[in-house]
Design an enzyme around this catalytic site. Structure first.
Site, PDB file in Angstrom:
ATOM      1  N   ASP A 138      -8.376   7.628   9.154  1.00 18.95           N
ATOM      2  CA  ASP A 138      -9.434   6.688   8.773  1.00 18.95           C
ATOM      3  C   ASP A 138      -9.658   5.650   9.857  1.00 18.95           C
ATOM      4  O   ASP A 138     -10.636   4.907   9.815  1.00 18.95           O
ATOM      5  CB  ASP A 138      -9.067   5.984   7.459  1.00 18.95           C
ATOM      6  CG  ASP A 138     -10.193   5.088   6.957  1.00 18.95           C
ATOM      7  OD1 ASP A 138     -11.314   5.605   6.776  1.00 18.95           O
ATOM      8  OD2 ASP A 138      -9.960   3.878   6.749  1.00 18.95           O
TER       9      ASP A 138
ATOM     10  N   ILE B 223       0.824  -1.215   0.000  1.00 20.73           N
ATOM     11  CA  ILE B 223       0.000   0.000   0.000  1.00 20.73           C
ATOM     12  C   ILE B 223       0.855   1.260   0.000  1.00 20.73           C
ATOM     13  O   ILE B 223       0.665   2.141  -0.857  1.00 20.73           O
ATOM     14  CB  ILE B 223      -0.994  -0.026   1.169  1.00 20.73           C
ATOM     15  CG1 ILE B 223      -2.068  -1.098   0.911  1.00 20.73           C
ATOM     16  CG2 ILE B 223      -1.646   1.346   1.372  1.00 20.73           C
ATOM     17  CD1 ILE B 223      -2.965  -1.387   2.101  1.00 20.73           C
TER      18      ILE B 223
ATOM     19  N   ARG C 249      -3.948   1.104  11.329  1.00 21.69           N
ATOM     20  CA  ARG C 249      -4.679   0.668  12.518  1.00 21.69           C
ATOM     21  C   ARG C 249      -4.576   1.761  13.571  1.00 21.69           C
ATOM     22  O   ARG C 249      -3.491   2.306  13.813  1.00 21.69           O
ATOM     23  CB  ARG C 249      -4.112  -0.646  13.081  1.00 21.69           C
ATOM     24  CG  ARG C 249      -4.480  -1.884  12.281  1.00 21.69           C
ATOM     25  CD  ARG C 249      -5.960  -2.222  12.422  1.00 21.69           C
ATOM     26  NE  ARG C 249      -6.302  -3.478  11.786  1.00 21.69           N
ATOM     27  CZ  ARG C 249      -6.670  -3.618  10.522  1.00 21.69           C
ATOM     28  NH1 ARG C 249      -6.704  -2.534   9.740  1.00 21.69           N
ATOM     29  NH2 ARG C 249      -6.987  -4.796  10.032  1.00 21.69           N
TER      30      ARG C 249
ATOM     31  N   ASP D 216      11.166   1.680   7.669  1.00 23.88           N
ATOM     32  CA  ASP D 216      10.705   0.292   7.694  1.00 23.88           C
ATOM     33  C   ASP D 216      11.900  -0.592   7.995  1.00 23.88           C
ATOM     34  O   ASP D 216      12.814  -0.700   7.166  1.00 23.88           O
ATOM     35  CB  ASP D 216      10.069  -0.089   6.356  1.00 23.88           C
ATOM     36  CG  ASP D 216       9.407  -1.467   6.396  1.00 23.88           C
ATOM     37  OD1 ASP D 216       9.910  -2.357   7.092  1.00 23.88           O
ATOM     38  OD2 ASP D 216       8.374  -1.639   5.717  1.00 23.88           O
TER      39      ASP D 216
ATOM     40  N   HIS E  62     -13.198   4.273   8.904  1.00 26.02           N
ATOM     41  CA  HIS E  62     -12.500   3.037   8.521  1.00 26.02           C
ATOM     42  C   HIS E  62     -13.019   2.539   7.168  1.00 26.02           C
ATOM     43  O   HIS E  62     -13.408   1.377   7.008  1.00 26.02           O
ATOM     44  CB  HIS E  62     -12.664   1.956   9.593  1.00 26.02           C
ATOM     45  CG  HIS E  62     -11.580   0.912   9.543  1.00 26.02           C
ATOM     46  ND1 HIS E  62     -11.130   0.242  10.666  1.00 26.02           N
ATOM     47  CD2 HIS E  62     -10.855   0.414   8.506  1.00 26.02           C
ATOM     48  CE1 HIS E  62     -10.184  -0.623  10.311  1.00 26.02           C
ATOM     49  NE2 HIS E  62     -10.011  -0.531   9.010  1.00 26.02           N
TER      50      HIS E  62
ATOM     51  N   GLU F 210     -13.042   1.704  17.854  1.00 25.85           N
ATOM     52  CA  GLU F 210     -14.019   1.930  16.782  1.00 25.85           C
ATOM     53  C   GLU F 210     -15.316   1.186  17.072  1.00 25.85           C
ATOM     54  O   GLU F 210     -15.283   0.044  17.521  1.00 25.85           O
ATOM     55  CB  GLU F 210     -13.433   1.470  15.447  1.00 25.85           C
ATOM     56  CG  GLU F 210     -12.178   2.241  15.047  1.00 25.85           C
ATOM     57  CD  GLU F 210     -11.540   1.741  13.752  1.00 25.85           C
ATOM     58  OE1 GLU F 210     -12.118   0.820  13.119  1.00 25.85           O
ATOM     59  OE2 GLU F 210     -10.476   2.251  13.374  1.00 25.85           O
TER      60      GLU F 210
END
Length: 342
Positions: free
Chosen positions: A261, A157, A237, A176, A285, A266
């Site tokens: 998002d 992504i 997340r 990363d 989300h 949630e």
């Protein structure tokens, strides 16, 4: 011929037509649907299941230890934080996800949040609809070209997002620990430490998976390093970001804003301070969603079950690869059955 019992532990779709279509090609699969919310409910309905498809219901060690026949659990989504992977390995249960169903959707959504915040689209729209026709309510706005976006995590992504922002003139830096300098050069990005990313990025987009190591990884220390003009974007997340630290950083002006998002809990609580902040954009989300991605997700989650139960293979998208020490199956077939689903 044996009939396999496959349980959908929980789901939020209008029907299960895509899953049913996959299973109908194999007459020996019985689909059982549930809406489990607790460990006890999962145990009750899944104790004798041969396979499970999971969305949000907890698949903890307590649950897994009570399963008598389960051979595979697939998850609607990329993240598998609802499932205890080590406990599944110990039980010889394959865990699979669907890592490639929404690459474009999530990267598009992250880009949309970036552009909406940068150009103050949401704020301007709200102002006009409330009778205020004045560009000054959006001040300050900064030119996008020449600024830096930092990507935390660099899987499929964020790699897609990187390609979408480069033509806008953004410098792309990446943090990363599993990516190499050589691979970064090949992708046309700069690999840096998380500390350097927090200090140099104008926009910080979170794409790491939720694990014990990443939970709360963006907290008070990281916010203290960020530019006062920095914007945090999260389409991964919620718990990766320490929400109380984020709220404090926004309230104190340590960073300029956020576009989210996902949030820590949630659906978001109605009294969450983030809802009252004009410098925050929140979507429910939804980054993963398009009609095409939903169909692909559900079909591929079902096919992961078929891989194991019908064909005796490891699922194509096996997550807990160490389970191979506990259960011997065939390698995925060279013929890509998944390609026929989309």
């Amino acid at each position: 011929m044996r009939q396999w019992k496959v349980v959908v532990t929980d789901w939020e779709y209008p029907d299960l037509r895509f899953e049913e279509a996959v299973f109908q090609a194999y007459g020996n699969i019985k689909l059982v649907v549930a809406q489990c919310q607790t460990e006890e409910e999962v145990i009750e309905v899944c104790r004798d299941a041969d396979a499970m498809i999971n969305q949000y219901a907890p698949i903890s060690r307590k649950v897994l230890e009570q399963l008598e026949n389960c051979k595979v659990i697939t998850r609607y989504g990329v993240g598998v934080d609802t499932i205890d992977l080590e406990a599944a390995r110990e039980k010889g249960i394959c865990v699979a996800n669907v890592p490639d169903y929404c690459v474009d959707e999530v990267s598009d959504h992250a880009l949309a949040l970036l552009l909406s915040w940068t150009r103050k689209v949401t704020l301007a729209n709200h102002s006009v609809k409330n009778g205020i026709w004045d560009f000054k309510v959006t001040q300050p706005i900064y030119r996008l070209r020449g600024q830096t976006i930092g990507l935390i995590g660099f899987g499929k992504i964020p790699q897609s997002l990187a390609e979408k922002v480069k033509p806008l003139g953004l410098r792309v830096i990446v943090a990363d620990p599993y990516f190499t300098q050589e691979a970064a050069v090949e992708k046309g990005v700069e690999l840096v430490s998380l500390r350097t990313l927090c200090k140099e990025a104008d926009y910080i987009s979170v794409h790491a998976p939720l694990t014990a190591a990443t939970r709360g990884m963006i907290g008070e220390e990281q916010f203290s390093l960020m530019k006062k003009e920095a914007i945090l974007i999260n389409t991964s997340r919620g718990p990766i970001v320490n929400e109380q630290a984020l709220i404090a950083a926004l309230e104190k002006g340590i960073i300029a804003g956020a576009a989210l998002d996902v949030v820590e809990s949630e659906p978001i609580d109605s009294d969450n301070p983030l809802l009252r902040m004009e410098q925050v954009i929140i979507t429910p989300h939804v980054a993963w969603y398009s009609e095409q991605s939903a169909a692909e997700l559900r079909s591929k989650a079902a096919m992961g079950v078929v891989d194991v139960l019908v064909h005796g293979e490891y699922p194509k998208y096996l997550v807990n690869a160490k389970v191979k020490d506990r259960v011997q199956l065939k390698l995925p077939n060279a013929e890509d059955r998944y390609a026929k689903l989309v």
